[in-house]
Motif scaffolding. Structure first.
Motif, PDB file in Angstrom:
ATOM      1  N   MET A 156      81.260  84.457  14.800  1.00  0.00           N
ATOM      2  CA  MET A 156      79.626  84.426  14.730  1.00  0.00           C
ATOM      3  C   MET A 156      79.383  84.957  16.153  1.00  0.00           C
ATOM      4  SD  MET A 156      78.091  81.650  12.233  1.00  0.00           S
ATOM      5  CE  MET A 156      76.772  82.338  12.278  1.00  0.00           C
ATOM      6  N   PHE A 157      80.483  84.012  17.447  1.00  0.00           N
ATOM      7  CA  PHE A 157      79.257  84.448  19.002  1.00  0.00           C
ATOM      8  C   PHE A 157      80.366  84.575  19.553  1.00  0.00           C
ATOM      9  CE2 PHE A 157      78.106  79.846  16.913  1.00  0.00           C
ATOM     10  CZ  PHE A 157      76.536  80.767  16.742  1.00  0.00           C
ATOM     11  N   LEU A 158      81.523  85.419  19.591  1.00  0.00           N
ATOM     12  CA  LEU A 158      82.484  86.325  19.629  1.00  0.00           C
ATOM     13  C   LEU A 158      81.665  87.278  19.944  1.00  0.00           C
ATOM     14  CD1 LEU A 158      84.932  86.104  22.087  1.00  0.00           C
ATOM     15  CD2 LEU A 158      86.371  86.241  19.588  1.00  0.00           C
ATOM     16  N   ARG A 159      81.617  88.287  21.198  1.00  0.00           N
ATOM     17  CA  ARG A 159      80.677  89.905  20.803  1.00  0.00           C
ATOM     18  C   ARG A 159      82.456  90.075  21.283  1.00  0.00           C
ATOM     19  NH1 ARG A 159      77.719  87.569  18.459  1.00  0.00           N
ATOM     20  NH2 ARG A 159      78.711  89.473  16.788  1.00  0.00           N
ATOM     21  N   ASN A 160      82.579  91.566  20.381  1.00  0.00           N
ATOM     22  CA  ASN A 160      83.242  92.404  20.399  1.00  0.00           C
ATOM     23  C   ASN A 160      83.277  93.811  20.476  1.00  0.00           C
ATOM     24  OD1 ASN A 160      83.331  92.534  17.885  1.00  0.00           O
ATOM     25  ND2 ASN A 160      85.557  92.321  17.414  1.00  0.00           N
ATOM     26  N   GLU A 161      81.983  94.271  20.446  1.00  0.00           N
ATOM     27  CA  GLU A 161      81.348  95.581  19.966  1.00  0.00           C
ATOM     28  C   GLU A 161      81.006  96.116  21.673  1.00  0.00           C
ATOM     29  OE1 GLU A 161      78.663  92.550  17.961  1.00  0.00           O
ATOM     30  OE2 GLU A 161      79.345  92.804  19.663  1.00  0.00           O
ATOM     31  N   THR A 162      81.587  97.256  21.482  1.00  0.00           N
ATOM     32  CA  THR A 162      81.345  98.007  22.839  1.00  0.00           C
ATOM     33  C   THR A 162      79.440  97.676  23.414  1.00  0.00           C
ATOM     34  OG1 THR A 162      80.595 100.414  21.636  1.00  0.00           O
ATOM     35  CG2 THR A 162      82.535  99.910  22.420  1.00  0.00           C
ATOM     36  N   PHE A 163      78.699  97.909  24.013  1.00  0.00           N
ATOM     37  CA  PHE A 163      77.695  97.595  25.367  1.00  0.00           C
ATOM     38  C   PHE A 163      77.272  99.026  23.592  1.00  0.00           C
ATOM     39  CE2 PHE A 163      74.270  99.575  27.261  1.00  0.00           C
ATOM     40  CZ  PHE A 163      73.602  98.548  27.922  1.00  0.00           C
ATOM     41  N   GLU A 164      77.225 100.678  23.582  1.00  0.00           N
ATOM     42  CA  GLU A 164      76.420 101.124  22.673  1.00  0.00           C
ATOM     43  C   GLU A 164      76.511 100.846  21.037  1.00  0.00           C
ATOM     44  OE1 GLU A 164      76.936 106.493  20.953  1.00  0.00           O
ATOM     45  OE2 GLU A 164      78.201 104.944  22.547  1.00  0.00           O
ATOM     46  N   SER A 165      77.206 100.362  20.899  1.00  0.00           N
ATOM     47  CA  SER A 165      77.169  99.303  19.772  1.00  0.00           C
ATOM     48  C   SER A 165      76.784  98.398  19.267  1.00  0.00           C
ATOM     49  CB  SER A 165      79.062  99.802  18.614  1.00  0.00           C
ATOM     50  OG  SER A 165      79.378  98.151  19.764  1.00  0.00           O
ATOM     51  N   PHE A 166      76.803  97.505  20.108  1.00  0.00           N
ATOM     52  CA  PHE A 166      76.176  96.684  20.726  1.00  0.00           C
ATOM     53  C   PHE A 166      74.356  97.320  20.472  1.00  0.00           C
ATOM     54  CE2 PHE A 166      73.300  92.685  22.355  1.00  0.00           C
ATOM     55  CZ  PHE A 166      73.615  92.139  21.626  1.00  0.00           C
ATOM     56  N   ILE A 167      74.049  97.949  20.830  1.00  0.00           N
ATOM     57  CA  ILE A 167      72.478  97.945  21.180  1.00  0.00           C
ATOM     58  C   ILE A 167      71.613  98.829  19.204  1.00  0.00           C
ATOM     59  CG2 ILE A 167      70.752  99.914  22.107  1.00  0.00           C
ATOM     60  CD1 ILE A 167      72.599  99.798  24.569  1.00  0.00           C
TER      61      ILE A 167
ATOM     62  N   VAL B  97      85.691  80.053  23.376  1.00  0.00           N
ATOM     63  CA  VAL B  97      83.997  80.328  23.116  1.00  0.00           C
ATOM     64  C   VAL B  97      83.746  79.477  23.619  1.00  0.00           C
ATOM     65  CG1 VAL B  97      82.843  81.088  21.697  1.00  0.00           C
ATOM     66  CG2 VAL B  97      85.216  82.146  22.152  1.00  0.00           C
ATOM     67  N   GLY B  98      83.983  78.207  22.821  1.00  0.00           N
ATOM     68  CA  GLY B  98      83.017  76.676  23.559  1.00  0.00           C
ATOM     69  C   GLY B  98      83.313  76.245  24.299  1.00  0.00           C
ATOM     70  N   GLY B  99      83.281  76.310  25.503  1.00  0.00           N
ATOM     71  CA  GLY B  99      83.978  75.769  26.709  1.00  0.00           C
ATOM     72  C   GLY B  99      83.022  77.275  27.678  1.00  0.00           C
TER      73      GLY B  99
ATOM     74  N   ASN C  97      82.054  77.620  14.002  1.00  0.00           N
ATOM     75  CA  ASN C  97      81.170  77.953  14.400  1.00  0.00           C
ATOM     76  C   ASN C  97      80.488  77.103  14.499  1.00  0.00           C
ATOM     77  OD1 ASN C  97      81.717  80.613  15.301  1.00  0.00           O
ATOM     78  ND2 ASN C  97      82.248  81.260  13.036  1.00  0.00           N
ATOM     79  N   SER C  98      80.606  75.742  13.137  1.00  0.00           N
ATOM     80  CA  SER C  98      79.490  75.154  13.035  1.00  0.00           C
ATOM     81  C   SER C  98      80.099  73.675  14.505  1.00  0.00           C
ATOM     82  CB  SER C  98      79.673  74.005  11.848  1.00  0.00           C
ATOM     83  OG  SER C  98      79.758  74.575  10.385  1.00  0.00           O
TER      84      SER C  98
END
Length: 251
Positions: free
Chosen positions: A1-12, A233-235, A152-153
């Motif tokens: 849920m919190f690990l982003r793997n999108e490109t800048f364009e796809s995130f937008i 990711v948590g750290g 994620n919890s």
């Protein structure tokens, strides 16, 4: 849920509300601190939270502090927290519900500060609304376990615990905004999560020809990799929140 793997364009493209909020943060930061002579200083004093002025009728000050920040570091860490924790909720709730929940928790946090905070303290920042997002996640962890997996919890509860502890350790932080933002998020969560299913969380957020965001990727990796990524990711998220709260104290 919190690990982003999108490109800048796809995130937008995928997270229009989160992107818009970050743009608003940057826009007002540049206007206020780079161009005070072009109305930036007036915008700052018109928008900052001030209890006596709210009591005199400036009710917009319950909303405008959500979009203003005390400096570059303050703005960057609030924006980064939003980028990290906002997309999953925007995907699950939909854009209208997400922005409504975000603004509602921020406003409720400012209302709490109006009634309980010092009349001599001015305040600004998006942290009340961001803690509101944390409150929604806490509700999910405790009462809607179908919407969030174990890893994620654990991550979100760790971040919330660090945030609450650092709130009390740093007297310069707006304690009331943080706590009541968190409480407000948990309180409104049942209303906003009504009808949300695990399918809503897992639907694709990319075009078919792009690498898609797959929350089930945890189940596709072996135990060692899963735990390794979780702790990294948590750290990292914990460090971000820590430095954000420290910066808020310093500012």
């Amino acid at each position: 849920m919190f690990l982003r793997n999108e490109t800048f364009e796809s995130f937008i493209k995928s997270y229009k509300v989160v992107t818009s909020l970050v743009i608003i943060h940057i826009f007002f930061y540049i206007w206020i601190y780079w161009f005070p002579f072009l109305g930036g200083e007036e915008i700052y004093w018109l928008g900052i939270g001030n209890n006596p002025l709210v009591a005199s009728g400036d009710f917009w000050r319950l909303v405008t502090p959500i979009f203003l920040h005390g400096g570059l570091t303050h703005m960057l860490f609030n924006s980064f927290s939003l980028v990290l924790f906002g997309p999953a909720l925007e995907t699950m709730l939909g854009r209208l519900k997400f922005i409504t929940a975000y603004l509602a928790t921020g406003i409720l946090a400012n209302i709490a500060f109006y009634f309980l905070g010092s009349p001599h303290v001015i305040h600004l920042g998006a942290s009340g609304a961001i803690f509101g997002l944390f409150g929604i996640y806490v509700y999910m962890v405790l009462l809607r376990k179908d919407l969030i997996n174990r890893m994620n919890s654990q991550l979100i509860m760790t971040i919330v615990a660090i945030g609450v502890i650092m709130t009390f350790l740093n007297p310069g932080v707006n304690i009331l905004a943080h706590l009541f933002g968190l409480i407000a998020g948990a309180a409104i969560a049942p209303l906003f999560l009504n009808g949300v299913s695990i399918y809503s969380q897992r639907r694709p957020v990319h075009d078919s020809d792009e690498v898609s965001f797959d929350p089930n990727r945890w189940a596709k990796r072996n135990h060692f990799k899963k735990n390794l990524i979780f702790y990294v990711v948590g750290g990292f998220a914990g460090m971000v929140l820590f430095f954000y709260l420290v910066s808020a104290f310093l500012l």
